[in-house]
Enzyme design. Structure first.
Site, PDB file in Angstrom:
ATOM      1  N   GLU A  21       0.830  -1.203   0.000  1.00  0.00           N
ATOM      2  CA  GLU A  21       0.000   0.000   0.000  1.00  0.00           C
ATOM      3  C   GLU A  21       0.867   1.257   0.000  1.00  0.00           C
ATOM      4  OE1 GLU A  21      -3.922  -0.779   2.462  1.00  0.00           O
ATOM      5  OE2 GLU A  21      -2.149  -1.427   3.596  1.00  0.00           O
ATOM      6  N   LYS A  99     -11.636   4.347   2.405  1.00  0.00           N
ATOM      7  CA  LYS A  99     -10.592   3.644   1.665  1.00  0.00           C
ATOM      8  C   LYS A  99     -11.291   2.556   0.846  1.00  0.00           C
ATOM      9  CE  LYS A  99      -6.372   1.032   2.642  1.00  0.00           C
ATOM     10  NZ  LYS A  99      -5.472   0.630   3.733  1.00  0.00           N
TER      11      LYS A  99
END
Length: 122
Positions: A21, A99
């Site tokens: 990420e 997210k």
């Protein structure tokens, strides 16, 4: 209390608990509700008596595209703190950071954190 909504702001950041990420990055969305008295701004058509939406967007961009963190909770708290600090005219804010497509096994649409914070002493 009056409310101003700035919704659907989209950013690309490098936040998350997994190294991938932080390396690849991903989209994040922010929705903000500002609680304040808008009466004087509305009666006088005066931008100086309210919050400039473009400045709210820039604050969100600074946080969500800024220094990587592990938690959505951290992003959400940082944005709320910056809004309260920069815009003393607001009494409180509700900030939601989403997210989409988190790296969790199984099918998940999104994860989100929403918090409400008030001005200190208010």
């Amino acid at each position: 209390m009056d409310k101003i909504f700035v919704q659907g702001m989209e950013f690309y950041g490098y936040h998350g608990a997994f190294p991938e990420e932080n390396k690849l990055g991903q989209r994040f969305f922010a929705d903000v509700t500002l609680e304040m008295d808008t009466r004087e701004a509305g009666e006088n058509d005066d931008l100086n008596k309210t919050v400039n939406y473009a400045e709210v967007y820039e604050a969100a961009k600074e946080v969500l595209e800024g220094e990587p963190v592990k938690l959505v909770e951290t992003l959400t708290a940082r944005l709320a703190n910056i809004l309260l600090e920069r815009f003393q005219i607001i009494d409180a804010c509700v900030v939601k950071v989403t997210k989409p497509d988190p790296p969790i096994p199984g099918h998940y649409d999104s994860v989100a954190v929403e918090i409400r914070r008030e001005q200190k002493g208010g």
